[in-house]
Motif scaffolding. Structure first.
Motif, PDB file in Angstrom:
ATOM      1  N   TYR A  63       5.830  25.189  33.689  1.00  0.00           N
ATOM      2  CA  TYR A  63       6.367  23.845  33.440  1.00  0.00           C
ATOM      3  C   TYR A  63       7.845  23.882  33.058  1.00  0.00           C
ATOM      4  O   TYR A  63       8.634  23.057  33.498  1.00  0.00           O
ATOM      5  CB  TYR A  63       5.604  23.155  32.302  1.00  0.00           C
ATOM      6  CG  TYR A  63       4.173  22.800  32.621  1.00  0.00           C
ATOM      7  CD1 TYR A  63       3.866  21.836  33.584  1.00  0.00           C
ATOM      8  CD2 TYR A  63       3.124  23.406  31.941  1.00  0.00           C
ATOM      9  CE1 TYR A  63       2.547  21.498  33.862  1.00  0.00           C
ATOM     10  CE2 TYR A  63       1.808  23.075  32.214  1.00  0.00           C
ATOM     11  CZ  TYR A  63       1.519  22.121  33.172  1.00  0.00           C
ATOM     12  OH  TYR A  63       0.226  21.797  33.443  1.00  0.00           O
ATOM     13  N   LYS A  64       8.204  24.848  32.206  1.00  0.00           N
ATOM     14  CA  LYS A  64       9.586  24.898  31.705  1.00  0.00           C
ATOM     15  C   LYS A  64      10.574  25.135  32.834  1.00  0.00           C
ATOM     16  O   LYS A  64      11.643  24.532  32.874  1.00  0.00           O
ATOM     17  CB  LYS A  64       9.731  26.013  30.655  1.00  0.00           C
ATOM     18  CG  LYS A  64       9.232  25.591  29.289  1.00  0.00           C
ATOM     19  CD  LYS A  64       9.588  26.626  28.229  1.00  0.00           C
ATOM     20  CE  LYS A  64       8.819  26.333  26.959  1.00  0.00           C
ATOM     21  NZ  LYS A  64       8.445  27.555  26.236  1.00  0.00           N
ATOM     22  N   GLU A  65      10.207  26.047  33.743  1.00  0.00           N
ATOM     23  CA  GLU A  65      11.104  26.348  34.856  1.00  0.00           C
ATOM     24  C   GLU A  65      11.200  25.134  35.783  1.00  0.00           C
ATOM     25  O   GLU A  65      12.274  24.833  36.315  1.00  0.00           O
ATOM     26  CB  GLU A  65      10.594  27.582  35.613  1.00  0.00           C
ATOM     27  CG  GLU A  65      11.485  28.072  36.736  1.00  0.00           C
ATOM     28  CD  GLU A  65      12.875  28.523  36.257  1.00  0.00           C
ATOM     29  OE1 GLU A  65      13.077  28.676  35.046  1.00  0.00           O
ATOM     30  OE2 GLU A  65      13.760  28.700  37.124  1.00  0.00           O
ATOM     31  N   VAL A  66      10.092  24.454  35.962  1.00  0.00           N
ATOM     32  CA  VAL A  66      10.108  23.235  36.782  1.00  0.00           C
ATOM     33  C   VAL A  66      11.090  22.244  36.168  1.00  0.00           C
ATOM     34  O   VAL A  66      11.934  21.658  36.853  1.00  0.00           O
ATOM     35  CB  VAL A  66       8.688  22.618  36.876  1.00  0.00           C
ATOM     36  CG1 VAL A  66       8.748  21.213  37.471  1.00  0.00           C
ATOM     37  CG2 VAL A  66       7.778  23.499  37.727  1.00  0.00           C
ATOM     38  N   LYS A  67      11.024  22.088  34.868  1.00  0.00           N
ATOM     39  CA  LYS A  67      11.886  21.117  34.195  1.00  0.00           C
ATOM     40  C   LYS A  67      13.359  21.523  34.289  1.00  0.00           C
ATOM     41  O   LYS A  67      14.232  20.696  34.549  1.00  0.00           O
ATOM     42  CB  LYS A  67      11.470  20.976  32.728  1.00  0.00           C
ATOM     43  CG  LYS A  67      12.227  19.881  32.016  1.00  0.00           C
ATOM     44  CD  LYS A  67      11.642  19.562  30.662  1.00  0.00           C
ATOM     45  CE  LYS A  67      12.464  18.467  29.997  1.00  0.00           C
ATOM     46  NZ  LYS A  67      11.998  18.158  28.655  1.00  0.00           N
ATOM     47  N   ARG A  68      13.591  22.810  34.093  1.00  0.00           N
ATOM     48  CA  ARG A  68      14.972  23.302  34.178  1.00  0.00           C
ATOM     49  C   ARG A  68      15.556  22.984  35.557  1.00  0.00           C
ATOM     50  O   ARG A  68      16.666  22.462  35.672  1.00  0.00           O
ATOM     51  CB  ARG A  68      14.984  24.814  33.925  1.00  0.00           C
ATOM     52  CG  ARG A  68      16.361  25.425  33.752  1.00  0.00           C
ATOM     53  CD  ARG A  68      16.303  26.935  33.594  1.00  0.00           C
ATOM     54  NE  ARG A  68      16.002  27.633  34.853  1.00  0.00           N
ATOM     55  CZ  ARG A  68      16.884  27.816  35.834  1.00  0.00           C
ATOM     56  NH1 ARG A  68      18.114  27.354  35.718  1.00  0.00           N
ATOM     57  NH2 ARG A  68      16.538  28.449  36.939  1.00  0.00           N
ATOM     58  N   LEU A  69      14.781  23.264  36.604  1.00  0.00           N
ATOM     59  CA  LEU A  69      15.278  23.027  37.958  1.00  0.00           C
ATOM     60  C   LEU A  69      15.342  21.533  38.271  1.00  0.00           C
ATOM     61  O   LEU A  69      16.194  21.084  39.038  1.00  0.00           O
ATOM     62  CB  LEU A  69      14.408  23.780  38.969  1.00  0.00           C
ATOM     63  CG  LEU A  69      14.607  25.301  38.942  1.00  0.00           C
ATOM     64  CD1 LEU A  69      13.505  26.008  39.711  1.00  0.00           C
ATOM     65  CD2 LEU A  69      15.976  25.673  39.510  1.00  0.00           C
ATOM     66  N   ALA A  70      14.454  20.759  37.677  1.00  0.00           N
ATOM     67  CA  ALA A  70      14.456  19.308  37.915  1.00  0.00           C
ATOM     68  C   ALA A  70      15.784  18.703  37.482  1.00  0.00           C
ATOM     69  O   ALA A  70      16.278  17.741  38.072  1.00  0.00           O
ATOM     70  CB  ALA A  70      13.295  18.653  37.166  1.00  0.00           C
ATOM     71  N   LYS A  71      16.385  19.295  36.439  1.00  0.00           N
ATOM     72  CA  LYS A  71      17.659  18.783  35.945  1.00  0.00           C
ATOM     73  C   LYS A  71      18.816  19.129  36.888  1.00  0.00           C
ATOM     74  O   LYS A  71      19.884  18.546  36.810  1.00  0.00           O
ATOM     75  CB  LYS A  71      17.950  19.371  34.549  1.00  0.00           C
ATOM     76  CG  LYS A  71      17.030  18.818  33.481  1.00  0.00           C
ATOM     77  CD  LYS A  71      17.369  19.439  32.134  1.00  0.00           C
ATOM     78  CE  LYS A  71      16.415  18.954  31.069  1.00  0.00           C
ATOM     79  NZ  LYS A  71      16.340  19.879  29.933  1.00  0.00           N
ATOM     80  N   GLN A  72      18.553  20.131  37.747  1.00  0.00           N
ATOM     81  CA  GLN A  72      19.619  20.628  38.621  1.00  0.00           C
ATOM     82  C   GLN A  72      19.590  19.981  40.008  1.00  0.00           C
ATOM     83  O   GLN A  72      20.629  19.776  40.618  1.00  0.00           O
ATOM     84  CB  GLN A  72      19.460  22.159  38.722  1.00  0.00           C
ATOM     85  CG  GLN A  72      20.348  22.838  39.737  1.00  0.00           C
ATOM     86  CD  GLN A  72      19.942  24.307  39.927  1.00  0.00           C
ATOM     87  OE1 GLN A  72      19.592  24.996  38.976  1.00  0.00           O
ATOM     88  NE2 GLN A  72      19.990  24.776  41.165  1.00  0.00           N
ATOM     89  N   VAL A  73      18.400  19.684  40.518  1.00  0.00           N
ATOM     90  CA  VAL A  73      18.282  19.301  41.935  1.00  0.00           C
ATOM     91  C   VAL A  73      18.169  17.780  42.117  1.00  0.00           C
ATOM     92  O   VAL A  73      17.984  17.030  41.161  1.00  0.00           O
ATOM     93  CB  VAL A  73      17.078  20.001  42.601  1.00  0.00           C
ATOM     94  CG1 VAL A  73      17.230  21.506  42.531  1.00  0.00           C
ATOM     95  CG2 VAL A  73      15.762  19.555  41.969  1.00  0.00           C
TER      96      VAL A  73
END
Ligand SMILES: Cc1ncc(C[n+]2csc(CCOP(=O)(O)OP(=O)(O)O)c2C)c(N)n1
Ligand code: SF4
Lengths: 257, 367
Positions: free
Chosen positions: B296-306
């Motif tokens: 989940y954390k990695e998904v969230k991190r990338l969600a902020k980028q893409v």
């Protein structure tokens, strides 16, 4: 001479019988007069006499004896309803030198677990099965079992088992005795002192023979369920003798040649 | 010299299990995973390492044999495909309730019902959300190559014993059947019975004088005690969520668009990333390796980028629910899936991503 007091009698030299150390101090959860308790005691006595505690792994069923592990002072595993023979297979295949047994009721062994029972027997698993047949589902409140006699009343056959619509009682013990994978098959009861002695002999053999690795050993104990049958313990034993034994005759069914 | 072989996925995990010191396999044939049992039988494991292999009469029996072996502290496993895994849910739930370690393999095929023998990812919910009764989780590993099928046998057993939990390898018909190069490592010896008694003090191996009885049961009729047991289980799952998350990112550093996919779908997306990059689209791939615990954390991190996240699954959209939980509404998330045993093509999924996020521009972020 005055009558002997309790203290006079309770002397070590007068001891003729003592409780096996392999039953835990926990009070049995069975109804007074139920055969399960005696069956537990006999099995544990034999395990103690054969000095097998450290080598024994027991598998408890789902049914009134689901808590067998509370009473038997050995390592035990609780199996899902009917799956004990598969569980015991898993253990025994990985520990071929341990004494592995299951303890199961008729609903567990001959209804939901029929497949596991027959295939463990047919594979000749070197395990021992103790099968307590009381012709009813005790734990869930007296419903019809695969072994319920024709016309016998239960909560799900309130007008008696109608074999036309509910099928016939299953003589699973005779059935598995016909399979090449079983080595010793016997049917006993534990409702009188004489029967207890005979049952213990059969249990001894069923445990002893496991060491030979010649196949599955199976002891059925035809027993009462006074609660489920809605009778007093004495009446239920009488009813068992008059109705269960003619249909499920006692004695050895398959003995080694 | 390295031992490298060309193997099917199903054979690789069987070989992996042997080399990981597996003690027992109990299984029942079903396409597309029967090679596991066939490979083990052909390899004479009893002579090779002492590993017991038994063809059971059903998946129900298989899983309860696993339950018995696991209770006695042995490394045991089974494998099946979707309909068979459905049958195993009873035993899995019992193992969850008794905290027994084991390795399970689901080579997923299309469903529901008998469905198809072609690959699918439609058993995600069953594996990740708890397919049997009761509050429980398994660690779920999603291999995307034959090498990972091999590697996850050992990893699976190690995680299973580390946390006393069931580990499921959630594969699919494509990964199970395809052949790839596999690098094999050395055989790890099976534990001796003495080692098991010492290491797994909980195991039911026969009560000796120097210890209390070991009782393996999931029953406690006292609800207060049962709640305590359940809370303990939940605490374990939370710990696993913190410590065991595994994932892979491919070309995510500068990504403006993101694929999220696991297993076979991730292989397709990996190719789609190449195609996209060749066209000048800055696209990356997040491949969850553990589905529980989910990254989940990695998904969230990338969600902020893409600018947009495209989930690709061979299902009607199951993993996407976890992706959305991770994204927390930060960016648009779309599903695309093929059903019934069909694997999507790389240009097909790239086209979907372009349609959803670049051409339509509906999810362009405003800030
Ligand atoms: C899968 C499943 N189905 C049904 C039950 C409910 N159930 C518990 S005990 C039992 C019958 C037990 O009868 P028997 O095996 O004859 O044992 P007894 O209680 O008479 O000793 C049933 C149906 C259950 N626990 N699990
Ligand atoms: S319900 Fe029947 S089988 Fe169960 S303990 Fe009572 S008498 Fe025995």
């Amino acid at each position: 001479m005055s009558a002997p007091t309790r203290e006079d009698i309770c002397q070590l030299e007068n001891e003729v019988y003592s409780r096996t150390t392999l039953l835990t101090p926990a009070p049995l959860s069975y109804c007074p007069g139920c055969g399960h308790g005696t069956a537990h005691r006999l099995i544990m006595e034999v395990v103690e006499e054969m000095n097998l505690q450290a080598d024994t792994i027991g598998v408890a069923p789902v049914g009134c004896s689901v808590l067998a592990y509370d009473f038997m002072d050995i390592d035990m595993q609780q199996a899902a309803h009917g799956r004990a023979p598969a569980v015991a297979t898993g253990i025994k295949r990985l520990y071929p030198n341990k004494f592995v047994f299951t303890y199961q009721g008729d609903g567990d062994l001959a209804a939901i677990g029929t497949g596991e029972t027959i295939h463990a027997c047919n594979r000749g698993e070197n395990i021992t099965i103790f099968f307590v047949n009381n012709g009813i589902y005790g734990m869930t409140g007296g419903q019809m079992a695969p072994t319920t006699l024709p016309n016998m009343k239960t909560s799900t056959s309130p007008f008696g088992r109608d074999v036309e619509t509910m099928g016939y009682p299953l003589k699973i013990t005779e059935l598995i005795a016909n399979l090449p994978g079983t080595y010793f098959v016997s049917r006993q009861s534990v409702h009188t002192a004489a029967n207890v002695r005979k049952a213990k002999k059969a249990i001894e053999k069923a445990i002893q023979y496991q060491k030979l690795k010649k196949g599955l050993c199976f002891v059925e104990i035809v027993s009462n369920c006074n609660s489920g049958w809605k009778m007093t313990p004495l009446d239920s034993n009488k009813w068992m003798e008059e109705n269960m034994f003619p249909f499920y005759p006692l004695g050895d069914i398959k003995v080694p040649k | 010299m390295k031992d490298v072989r060309l193997m099917k996925g199903n054979e690789a995990i069987a070989e992996g299990a042997i080399r990981a010191g597996c003690d027992g396999y109990f299984g029942y044939p079903i396409t597309p995973q029967s090679e596991v049992l066939e490979y083990l039988m052909a390899n004479k494991t009893k002579e090779r390492t002492g590993m017991i292999v038994l063809q059971a009469e059903s998946e129900v029996a298989s899983i309860h044999m696993v339950y018995g072996g696991a209770a006695a502290g042995k490394r045991v496993m089974t494998s099946s495909s979707s309909p068979g895994i459905s049958l195993m849910q009873e035993g899995i739930s019992f193992m969850a309730g008794t905290e027994l370690p084991c390795l399970l393999l689901n080579v997923v095929r299309g469903g529901p019902g008998l469905g198809t023998i072609q690959p699918s990812q439609a058993d995600y919910f069953q594996a990740v959300k708890g397919g049997g009764h009761g509050d429980y989780k398994m660690i779920v590993l999603a291999p995307a190559s034959v090498q990972e099928m091999y590697d996850f046998a050992k990893l699976g057993f190690d995680l299973a014993f580390k946390h006393r939990i069931q580990v499921m390898v959630l594969s699919d018909g494509a990964i199970g059947q395809m052949m790839e190069k596999v690098e094999l490592d050395d055989e790890r010896p099976r534990w001796t019975d003495e080692e098991i008694v010492k290491m797994h003090t909980w195991a039911a191996t026969g009560k000796t004088k120097n210890r209390e009885r070991n009782i393996i049961t999931s029953l406690d009729l006292n609800p207060v005690k049962q709640e305590i047991i359940n809370r303990k289980l939940q605490a374990k799952f939370r710990k696993i969520e913190e410590t065991e998350v595994r994932f892979e990112t491919i070309q995510c550093e500068d990504a403006e668009y993101l694929f999220v996919a696991y297993g076979s779908s991730a292989r397709v997306c990996q190719k789609a990333v190449q195609l996209g990059r060749a066209k000048g689209i800055k696209v990356g791939l997040l491949r969850p390796i553990t589905l529980f615990p989910f990254p989940y954390k990695e998904v969230k991190r990338l969600a902020k980028q893409v600018k947009g996240i495209q989930c690709i699954e061979m299902s009607a959209g199951q993993m996407i629910e976890d992706v959305r939980l991770g994204v927390e509404g930060i960016v648009g998330v779309e599903h695309y899936g093929r059903l019934g045993g069909i694997i999507p093509a790389p240009d097909e999924v790239l086209n979907v991503l372009e349609q959803n996020f670049i051409k339509a521009k509906i999810y362009e972020r405003t800030h």
